[in-house]
Scaffold this motif. Structure first.
Motif, PDB file in Angstrom:
ATOM      1  N   LEU A 130      31.111  33.751-133.842  1.00  0.00           N
ATOM      2  CA  LEU A 130      30.001  33.152-133.068  1.00  0.00           C
ATOM      3  C   LEU A 130      30.334  33.008-131.909  1.00  0.00           C
ATOM      4  O   LEU A 130      29.069  33.126-130.673  1.00  0.00           O
ATOM      5  CB  LEU A 130      30.013  31.753-134.095  1.00  0.00           C
ATOM      6  N   SER A 131      31.978  33.050-131.436  1.00  0.00           N
ATOM      7  CA  SER A 131      32.202  32.495-130.062  1.00  0.00           C
ATOM      8  C   SER A 131      31.367  33.749-129.186  1.00  0.00           C
ATOM      9  O   SER A 131      31.504  33.791-127.907  1.00  0.00           O
ATOM     10  CB  SER A 131      33.111  31.682-129.638  1.00  0.00           C
ATOM     11  N   THR A 132      32.103  34.773-129.515  1.00  0.00           N
ATOM     12  CA  THR A 132      32.426  36.279-129.216  1.00  0.00           C
ATOM     13  C   THR A 132      30.706  37.023-129.400  1.00  0.00           C
ATOM     14  O   THR A 132      30.347  38.077-128.308  1.00  0.00           O
ATOM     15  CB  THR A 132      33.586  37.092-129.090  1.00  0.00           C
ATOM     16  N   ASP A 133      30.784  37.278-130.774  1.00  0.00           N
ATOM     17  CA  ASP A 133      30.094  38.733-130.819  1.00  0.00           C
ATOM     18  C   ASP A 133      28.651  38.892-131.831  1.00  0.00           C
ATOM     19  O   ASP A 133      27.548  39.782-131.360  1.00  0.00           O
ATOM     20  CB  ASP A 133      30.681  39.585-132.423  1.00  0.00           C
ATOM     21  N   ASN A 134      28.224  36.975-132.042  1.00  0.00           N
ATOM     22  CA  ASN A 134      26.814  36.342-132.244  1.00  0.00           C
ATOM     23  C   ASN A 134      25.854  36.971-131.473  1.00  0.00           C
ATOM     24  O   ASN A 134      24.852  37.631-130.776  1.00  0.00           O
ATOM     25  CB  ASN A 134      26.787  35.987-132.873  1.00  0.00           C
ATOM     26  N   ARG A 135      26.643  36.478-129.342  1.00  0.00           N
ATOM     27  CA  ARG A 135      25.298  36.227-128.566  1.00  0.00           C
ATOM     28  C   ARG A 135      23.981  36.089-128.906  1.00  0.00           C
ATOM     29  O   ARG A 135      22.525  36.575-128.295  1.00  0.00           O
ATOM     30  CB  ARG A 135      25.731  37.773-128.170  1.00  0.00           C
ATOM     31  N   GLY A 136      23.887  35.177-129.399  1.00  0.00           N
ATOM     32  CA  GLY A 136      22.256  34.908-130.123  1.00  0.00           C
ATOM     33  C   GLY A 136      21.624  35.072-131.172  1.00  0.00           C
ATOM     34  O   GLY A 136      20.044  35.263-131.183  1.00  0.00           O
ATOM     35  N   ARG A 137      21.992  36.406-131.760  1.00  0.00           N
ATOM     36  CA  ARG A 137      21.518  37.010-132.828  1.00  0.00           C
ATOM     37  C   ARG A 137      21.734  35.866-134.255  1.00  0.00           C
ATOM     38  O   ARG A 137      21.737  35.238-133.911  1.00  0.00           O
ATOM     39  CB  ARG A 137      22.495  37.831-132.975  1.00  0.00           C
ATOM     40  N   ALA A 138      20.297  36.364-134.729  1.00  0.00           N
ATOM     41  CA  ALA A 138      20.547  36.027-136.335  1.00  0.00           C
ATOM     42  C   ALA A 138      21.007  36.033-136.984  1.00  0.00           C
ATOM     43  O   ALA A 138      22.009  37.603-136.873  1.00  0.00           O
ATOM     44  CB  ALA A 138      18.823  36.660-137.101  1.00  0.00           C
ATOM     45  N   PHE A 139      21.948  36.019-137.809  1.00  0.00           N
ATOM     46  CA  PHE A 139      22.970  36.591-138.680  1.00  0.00           C
ATOM     47  C   PHE A 139      22.671  35.972-139.882  1.00  0.00           C
ATOM     48  O   PHE A 139      22.581  34.116-140.935  1.00  0.00           O
ATOM     49  CB  PHE A 139      23.990  36.079-138.267  1.00  0.00           C
ATOM     50  N   VAL A 140      23.770  36.577-141.285  1.00  0.00           N
ATOM     51  CA  VAL A 140      23.353  36.741-142.957  1.00  0.00           C
ATOM     52  C   VAL A 140      25.362  36.200-143.265  1.00  0.00           C
ATOM     53  O   VAL A 140      26.013  36.784-142.670  1.00  0.00           O
ATOM     54  CB  VAL A 140      22.473  36.337-143.677  1.00  0.00           C
ATOM     55  N   ILE A 141      25.728  35.369-144.024  1.00  0.00           N
ATOM     56  CA  ILE A 141      26.582  35.419-144.520  1.00  0.00           C
ATOM     57  C   ILE A 141      26.578  36.114-145.735  1.00  0.00           C
ATOM     58  O   ILE A 141      25.720  35.735-146.397  1.00  0.00           O
ATOM     59  CB  ILE A 141      27.507  34.066-144.759  1.00  0.00           C
ATOM     60  N   VAL A 142      27.871  36.978-146.136  1.00  0.00           N
ATOM     61  CA  VAL A 142      27.979  37.762-147.951  1.00  0.00           C
ATOM     62  C   VAL A 142      28.765  37.117-147.723  1.00  0.00           C
ATOM     63  O   VAL A 142      30.082  37.023-147.270  1.00  0.00           O
ATOM     64  CB  VAL A 142      27.817  39.168-147.345  1.00  0.00           C
TER      65      VAL A 142
END
Length: 254
Positions: A130-142
């Protein structure tokens, strides 16, 4: 003489039977292999699966979805019989096979986890993403287990994060509703009584996995975000210190 021989044979048989019972009820030995290292999720070698090319930030393109794969089944365990590198290789192969079932949703990130530290490792990996790679993108957890409580707190502290969180694709055994993730961690896209969890079945097909289920979370997520969510703005660059020059009036200079 025959009677003495028979008694001796009976005694031997009894001793053998008692020994077998004692052996079968002994405590299972605990694996005492070398301790697994603590993973540093800022390092590439702590991740089994990451995108070949970093996906664009939300301020660079339209909404897109990432997949964070946290697998208990592929977690590393301590063992005297299997070396660390072999265990990492086996986990990497399993996570790579599993990730193929979710690549249709978006780029997959799958960290190595230690079986003895599942909560802390899962939380550390998620926070780094979340702090480095997400960059505001939507996401889901598997995941095949409940989301760690310390990770759930992230969604309560950050409404923007909760808005772009698409929910949990759950691959584990059936559990009570709300056990995997409380509805309070879900965005307003979902009703409190249903939450944002979808059961997903994974089946081996050759050397890969095939997925069934989960569409109710991912289908329409981009459209909903376009209508209800604000994109994060691009962060400012590093601040540059500017020297303040003293202003003097005519005649005040030496």
């Amino acid at each position: 003489m025959n009677r003495k021989l028979a008694l001796a044979l009976i005694a031997i048989l009894l001793a053998t039977a008692i020994g077998a019972v004692v052996w079968s009820t002994r405590p299972t030995p605990v694996a005492t292999g070398p301790a697994l290292p603590t993973f540093d999720y800022a390092a590439d070698d702590s991740w089994a699966v990451t995108p070949d090319v970093p996906p664009p930030a939300v301020w660079e393109t339209d909404w897109e979805i990432d997949v964070i794969l946290l697998s208990q089944d592929a977690a590393l365990e301590t063992s005297d019989r299997v070396g660390l590198e072999k265990r990492r290789d086996d986990a990497a192969e399993e996570l790579d096979r599993m990730s193929g079932a979710f690549e249709g949703i978006g780029p997959v990130y799958a960290p190595y986890l230690r079986a003895a530290s599942l909560d802390s490792d899962s939380d550390a990996a998620l926070r780094h993403y979340l702090s480095t790679d997400n960059r505001g993108r939507a996401f889901v957890i598997v995941t095949d287990r409940p989301v760690p409580a310390q990770s759930i707190a992230l969604f309560g502290d950050d409404p923007l994060l909760r808005t772009r969180f698409g929910g949990v694709l759950y691959t584990g055994p059936q559990v009570e509703s709300g056990t995997v993730l409380p509805a309070t961690a879900c965005s307003r896209r979902y009703k409190p009584e249903t939450g944002c969890i979808a059961s997903v079945e994974l089946r081996r097909s050759g050397g890969r996995y095939e997925r069934t289920g989960g569409e109710q979370l991912t289908n329409g997520l981009i459209r909903w975000l376009n209508d209800h969510a604000s994109k994060l703005a691009e962060p400012l660059g590093d601040l540059e210190e500017v020297e303040i020059i003293e202003i003097r009036r005519p005649g005040e200079t030496e």
